[in-house]
Scaffold this motif. Structure first.
Motif, PDB file in Angstrom:
ATOM      1  N   ARG A  16       0.829  -1.208   0.000  1.00  0.00           N
ATOM      2  CA  ARG A  16       0.000   0.000   0.000  1.00  0.00           C
ATOM      3  C   ARG A  16       0.864   1.258   0.000  1.00  0.00           C
ATOM      4  O   ARG A  16       0.603   2.220  -0.740  1.00  0.00           O
ATOM      5  CB  ARG A  16      -0.919   0.003   1.240  1.00  0.00           C
ATOM      6  CG  ARG A  16      -1.858   1.211   1.286  1.00  0.00           C
ATOM      7  CD  ARG A  16      -2.687   1.205   2.559  1.00  0.00           C
ATOM      8  NE  ARG A  16      -1.838   1.333   3.734  1.00  0.00           N
ATOM      9  CZ  ARG A  16      -1.356   2.519   4.177  1.00  0.00           C
ATOM     10  NH1 ARG A  16      -1.647   3.625   3.529  1.00  0.00           N
ATOM     11  NH2 ARG A  16      -0.607   2.569   5.265  1.00  0.00           N
ATOM     12  N   GLU A  17       1.923   1.256   0.825  1.00  0.00           N
ATOM     13  CA  GLU A  17       2.804   2.420   0.901  1.00  0.00           C
ATOM     14  C   GLU A  17       3.529   2.656  -0.441  1.00  0.00           C
ATOM     15  O   GLU A  17       3.707   3.790  -0.880  1.00  0.00           O
ATOM     16  CB  GLU A  17       3.833   2.248   2.025  1.00  0.00           C
ATOM     17  CG  GLU A  17       3.259   2.348   3.423  1.00  0.00           C
ATOM     18  CD  GLU A  17       2.538   1.081   3.858  1.00  0.00           C
ATOM     19  OE1 GLU A  17       2.661   0.055   3.147  1.00  0.00           O
ATOM     20  OE2 GLU A  17       1.849   1.103   4.891  1.00  0.00           O
ATOM     21  N   THR A  18       3.915   1.547  -1.088  1.00  0.00           N
ATOM     22  CA  THR A  18       4.599   1.666  -2.380  1.00  0.00           C
ATOM     23  C   THR A  18       3.673   2.257  -3.437  1.00  0.00           C
ATOM     24  O   THR A  18       4.057   3.152  -4.194  1.00  0.00           O
ATOM     25  CB  THR A  18       5.104   0.287  -2.846  1.00  0.00           C
ATOM     26  OG1 THR A  18       5.982  -0.254  -1.845  1.00  0.00           O
ATOM     27  CG2 THR A  18       5.844   0.398  -4.160  1.00  0.00           C
ATOM     28  N   LEU A  19       2.441   1.759  -3.486  1.00  0.00           N
ATOM     29  CA  LEU A  19       1.480   2.283  -4.453  1.00  0.00           C
ATOM     30  C   LEU A  19       1.165   3.747  -4.186  1.00  0.00           C
ATOM     31  O   LEU A  19       1.045   4.551  -5.119  1.00  0.00           O
ATOM     32  CB  LEU A  19       0.193   1.449  -4.405  1.00  0.00           C
ATOM     33  CG  LEU A  19       0.323  -0.001  -4.898  1.00  0.00           C
ATOM     34  CD1 LEU A  19      -0.996  -0.746  -4.670  1.00  0.00           C
ATOM     35  CD2 LEU A  19       0.702  -0.033  -6.373  1.00  0.00           C
ATOM     36  N   GLY A  56      -2.303  11.662   8.948  1.00  0.00           N
ATOM     37  CA  GLY A  56      -2.286  10.576   9.925  1.00  0.00           C
ATOM     38  C   GLY A  56      -2.914  10.949  11.245  1.00  0.00           C
ATOM     39  O   GLY A  56      -3.383  10.079  11.993  1.00  0.00           O
ATOM     40  N   LEU A  57      -2.938  12.236  11.595  1.00  0.00           N
ATOM     41  CA  LEU A  57      -3.549  12.664  12.861  1.00  0.00           C
ATOM     42  C   LEU A  57      -5.060  12.456  12.859  1.00  0.00           C
ATOM     43  O   LEU A  57      -5.672  12.267  13.909  1.00  0.00           O
ATOM     44  CB  LEU A  57      -3.231  14.150  13.110  1.00  0.00           C
ATOM     45  CG  LEU A  57      -1.755  14.496  13.332  1.00  0.00           C
ATOM     46  CD1 LEU A  57      -1.586  16.002  13.436  1.00  0.00           C
ATOM     47  CD2 LEU A  57      -1.250  13.817  14.600  1.00  0.00           C
ATOM     48  N   PHE A  70       0.953   7.655   5.166  1.00  0.00           N
ATOM     49  CA  PHE A  70       2.080   6.871   5.667  1.00  0.00           C
ATOM     50  C   PHE A  70       2.052   6.977   7.196  1.00  0.00           C
ATOM     51  O   PHE A  70       2.389   8.016   7.755  1.00  0.00           O
ATOM     52  CB  PHE A  70       3.410   7.418   5.131  1.00  0.00           C
ATOM     53  CG  PHE A  70       3.541   7.364   3.642  1.00  0.00           C
ATOM     54  CD1 PHE A  70       3.958   6.193   3.010  1.00  0.00           C
ATOM     55  CD2 PHE A  70       3.262   8.479   2.860  1.00  0.00           C
ATOM     56  CE1 PHE A  70       4.085   6.138   1.632  1.00  0.00           C
ATOM     57  CE2 PHE A  70       3.394   8.433   1.478  1.00  0.00           C
ATOM     58  CZ  PHE A  70       3.798   7.259   0.867  1.00  0.00           C
ATOM     59  N   MET A  71       1.658   5.904   7.847  1.00  0.00           N
ATOM     60  CA  MET A  71       1.455   5.964   9.288  1.00  0.00           C
ATOM     61  C   MET A  71       2.758   5.863  10.076  1.00  0.00           C
ATOM     62  O   MET A  71       2.859   6.370  11.185  1.00  0.00           O
ATOM     63  CB  MET A  71       0.494   4.848   9.734  1.00  0.00           C
ATOM     64  CG  MET A  71      -0.899   4.974   9.139  1.00  0.00           C
ATOM     65  SD  MET A  71      -1.691   6.560   9.521  1.00  0.00           S
ATOM     66  CE  MET A  71      -1.810   6.456  11.311  1.00  0.00           C
ATOM     67  N   GLU A  74       9.228   4.303   9.465  1.00  0.00           N
ATOM     68  CA  GLU A  74      10.057   3.130   9.178  1.00  0.00           C
ATOM     69  C   GLU A  74       9.540   2.320   7.992  1.00  0.00           C
ATOM     70  O   GLU A  74      10.258   1.486   7.433  1.00  0.00           O
ATOM     71  CB  GLU A  74      10.168   2.223  10.406  1.00  0.00           C
ATOM     72  CG  GLU A  74       8.846   1.713  10.949  1.00  0.00           C
ATOM     73  CD  GLU A  74       8.256   2.629  12.005  1.00  0.00           C
ATOM     74  OE1 GLU A  74       7.399   2.165  12.769  1.00  0.00           O
ATOM     75  OE2 GLU A  74       8.665   3.806  12.061  1.00  0.00           O
ATOM     76  N   GLN A  75       8.313   2.580   7.581  1.00  0.00           N
ATOM     77  CA  GLN A  75       7.764   1.864   6.429  1.00  0.00           C
ATOM     78  C   GLN A  75       8.499   2.220   5.135  1.00  0.00           C
ATOM     79  O   GLN A  75       8.494   1.451   4.179  1.00  0.00           O
ATOM     80  CB  GLN A  75       6.277   2.192   6.275  1.00  0.00           C
ATOM     81  CG  GLN A  75       5.399   1.646   7.407  1.00  0.00           C
ATOM     82  CD  GLN A  75       3.973   2.147   7.311  1.00  0.00           C
ATOM     83  OE1 GLN A  75       3.715   3.204   6.749  1.00  0.00           O
ATOM     84  NE2 GLN A  75       3.048   1.396   7.876  1.00  0.00           N
ATOM     85  N   VAL A  76       9.128   3.376   5.083  1.00  0.00           N
ATOM     86  CA  VAL A  76       9.812   3.805   3.862  1.00  0.00           C
ATOM     87  C   VAL A  76      11.281   4.141   4.093  1.00  0.00           C
ATOM     88  O   VAL A  76      11.990   4.472   3.146  1.00  0.00           O
ATOM     89  CB  VAL A  76       9.109   5.050   3.248  1.00  0.00           C
ATOM     90  CG1 VAL A  76       7.709   4.713   2.811  1.00  0.00           C
ATOM     91  CG2 VAL A  76       9.094   6.193   4.246  1.00  0.00           C
ATOM     92  N   SER A  77      11.756   4.078   5.335  1.00  0.00           N
ATOM     93  CA  SER A  77      13.118   4.530   5.633  1.00  0.00           C
ATOM     94  C   SER A  77      14.173   3.694   4.918  1.00  0.00           C
ATOM     95  O   SER A  77      15.209   4.214   4.488  1.00  0.00           O
ATOM     96  CB  SER A  77      13.363   4.512   7.145  1.00  0.00           C
ATOM     97  OG  SER A  77      13.178   3.203   7.652  1.00  0.00           O
TER      98      SER A  77
END
Length: 588
Positions: A16-19, A56-57, A70-71, A74-77
């Motif tokens: 999901r983050e990549t898309l 995200g808030l 992007f919650m 670290e999902q994209v780091s």
């Protein structure tokens, strides 16, 4: 059944983050660019907006927003770090070991001075505001570093990397990247409370790092070219891409195993491939991935900016960012001024390097884990660094405007280009580079009554010669604005005599782009450099090594009894043969 569903869900992590990232990079960022928003600034803004402190808030109360957020950083780091690596790899491709050696005065002189002075001033300021001595040392060292990713992106956008100021800025960034390793050691020693052996540990680490770099480079030279030559014979694009990635990530892994940064390893990989015949194909292969991954890095930085903290401290945080820029601009500007730049370009470069660096997020996290700094201090540092990155494009633009204004205001010191347009069209020669060779050309032209104007990027040389009546002016011959100032379109020819091979090549490309029909006569370091200049569009190239060899040959022939005319004929035949070969290579 549930187990199968879980496995399918995690078959491709962060899908999901990549898309979401690809959608933002392909749709949202181009919209910002159409509004003339800087690309770096656009990715930072998107990261802040779509990150955990943006949409995200509201995601807990509005679940549908979770699909567009992007919650967790670290999902994209991990992918973001790849972006920095490939940026360093591309920088390495544009350099050579010869040029790095020529920059040693800036790397180890100016770079060490900048880090040391900035760390002392910023750390001392933190200590005055109540931080412990250890925390103040960490703060000073962290904030003394600048962002290689942001600065190089801005230099590339302006095509200013090959200018003297761009090379000096890059040199300082290189030293800062090298300084990260002893900084980690310093934090470990301070956290352990063992300051007695600090000097020994730092010295040993630097020696080990230098040895590892030299060893990796020497081994890489024996492996990289044969590896590519053996596997790319069948011209398969997928094999070529795999070898490029293997070289980059493999050498980066070796430097990481030696305790150095992976970005430094990627730089070494680029340097190694820059010396091979596969350089340009590698650039084309990597360019799209580098752009996407760099964008992901800037987005990850934007995700760490919590606007609520700025609202809670509306004066302190902006003041801290401005103070950071003010101190680093003053220090770096002074170093550049001592290095030969006039105050306009020196302060422009100081502003460009005035932000915090991407390594700050890694170093601060490490210092926080060792309890060397408190959580509020760590959050404050990361926020200041993040906002400084956000502010850099706008401030850098202001710095350029100041540099241009300063040049216009102080034309007597660097030469008034507007006042030197009196020569008739087609009668004047432009000399780019006014060192020994440039002055020799100028002397001969002057003796024959041929008017000329010279452009030189060494401000000290210009300020010494211009008041003595020499028509020499400060500037970079590859800049389109300067070419228009000296009326290059009306000149009889331009002669390039600069020392740095890359600067000559960059100037040929720029002149050919702005003035397609202007004859360009260039000085080359050797025949390989000469072929590159001919390919870029130079009219005639004179390789230093070739001419030295021909002159020596003529002298030897005459010493052996050949008459002067015959010796000259033989040497001239060889010159024509070599020049024909260069023209043939340029047409391939």
């Amino acid at each position: 059944m549930n187990g199968t569903r879980v496995e399918e869900q995690h078959a491709l992590p962060y899908l999901r983050e990549t898309l979401l990232f690809l959608a933002l990079a392909g749709i949202f960022i181009p919209l910002l660019q159409r509004l003339r928003v800087n690309q770096v600034l656009g990715f930072l803004a998107v990261g802040a907006l779509f990150g955990p402190f943006g949409f995200g808030l509201w995601a807990p109360s509005q679940p549908w927003l979770g699909h567009f957020t992007f919650m967790r950083v670290e999902q994209v780091s991990g992918l973001a770090e790849l972006g920095v690596m490939f940026l360093m790899f591309m920088i390495g491709l544009e350099l050579s070991t010869e040029r790095l050696w020529s920059l040693r005065r800036w790397v180890f002189g100016a770079g060490v001075a900048q880090v040391g002075i900035c760390a002392t001033l910023l750390g001392g300021l933190g200590y005055l505001f109540g931080l412990s001595l250890e925390a103040a040392i960490v703060l000073g060292c962290v904030l003394s570093l600048s962002s290689t990713a942001v600065v190089m992106q801005l230099l590339n956008e302006r095509r200013a990397l090959h200018t003297p100021a761009g090379q000096a800025a890059f040199s300082i960034l290189m030293l800062q990247d090298l300084a990260v390793v002893p900084l980690f050691i310093l934090i470990g020693v301070l956290a352990g409370g063992d300051s007695a052996g600090l000097g020994y540990l730092l010295g040993f680490t630097l020696l080990k790092s230098a040895g590892a770099i030299v060893l990796i480079y020497l081994l890489g030279r024996r492996v990289i070219r044969p590896l590519f030559q053996f596997f790319v014979k069948q011209r398969q694009p997928d094999v070529f891409m795999a070898l490029t990635l293997l070289s980059t990530l493999g050498i980066a892994g070796l430097t990481a195993a030696a305790g150095l940064s992976m970005a430094l390893g990627a730089l070494l990989a680029g340097l190694l491939l820059a010396e091979t015949e596969f350089r340009h194909e590698v650039e084309v292969t990597i360019e799209p991935f580098k752009g996407l991954l760099m964008g992901l890095f800037f987005m990850s930085v934007g995700m760490q900016i919590d606007v609520r903290d700025i609202v809670r401290q509306p004066l302190l945080i902006p003041l801290a960012v401005l103070t950071l820029f003010a101190i680093k601009t003053a220090v770096i500007g002074t170093i550049f001024r001592i290095g030969g730049f006039h105050w306009g370009r020196a302060l422009e470069s100081g502003v460009l390097l005035g932000q915090g660096g991407e390594f700050a997020f890694i170093v601060v996290a490490y210092a926080l884990s060792t309890k060397l700094i408190a959580a509020p201090v760590a959050q404050f540092l990361m926020l200041v660094v993040g906002l400084s990155l956000f502010a850099t494009p706008a401030l850098a633009k202001a710095g350029i405007a100041f540099g241009n204004w300063w040049e216009r205001r102080h034309r007597q010191q660097v030469g008034d280009l507007d006042g030197d347009a009196a020569a008739p069209a087609g009668s004047r020669i432009i000399i780019a580079g006014f060192g020994r060779i440039g002055q020799m050309v100028a002397k001969i032209l002057q003796e024959q009554g041929v008017p000329y104007v010279a452009v030189e990027n060494d401000a000290r040389l210009v300020t010494r010669l211009h008041p003595r009546g020499f028509p020499v002016y400060f500037g970079d011959a590859s800049r389109a604005e300067l070419l228009h100032k000296v009326h290059a379109d009306q000149a009889a020819a331009v002669v390039l005599t600069m020392d740095h091979p890359a600067s000559v090549l960059h100037a040929v490309k720029s002149i050919r782009r702005e003035c397609p029909h202007l004859p360009v006569y260039a000085r080359a370091r050797d025949e390989k450099h000469a072929a590159a200049l001919m390919h870029a569009g130079a009219t005639l190239v004179v390789p230093e090594a070739l001419e030295s060899g021909l002159q020596l040959s003529a002298t030897v022939l005459q010493r052996l009894g050949f008459d002067e005319a015959r010796a000259f004929e033989l040497v001239n035949d060889e010159r024509e043969l070599r020049n024909a070969g260069l023209r043939g290579e340029a047409q391939l």
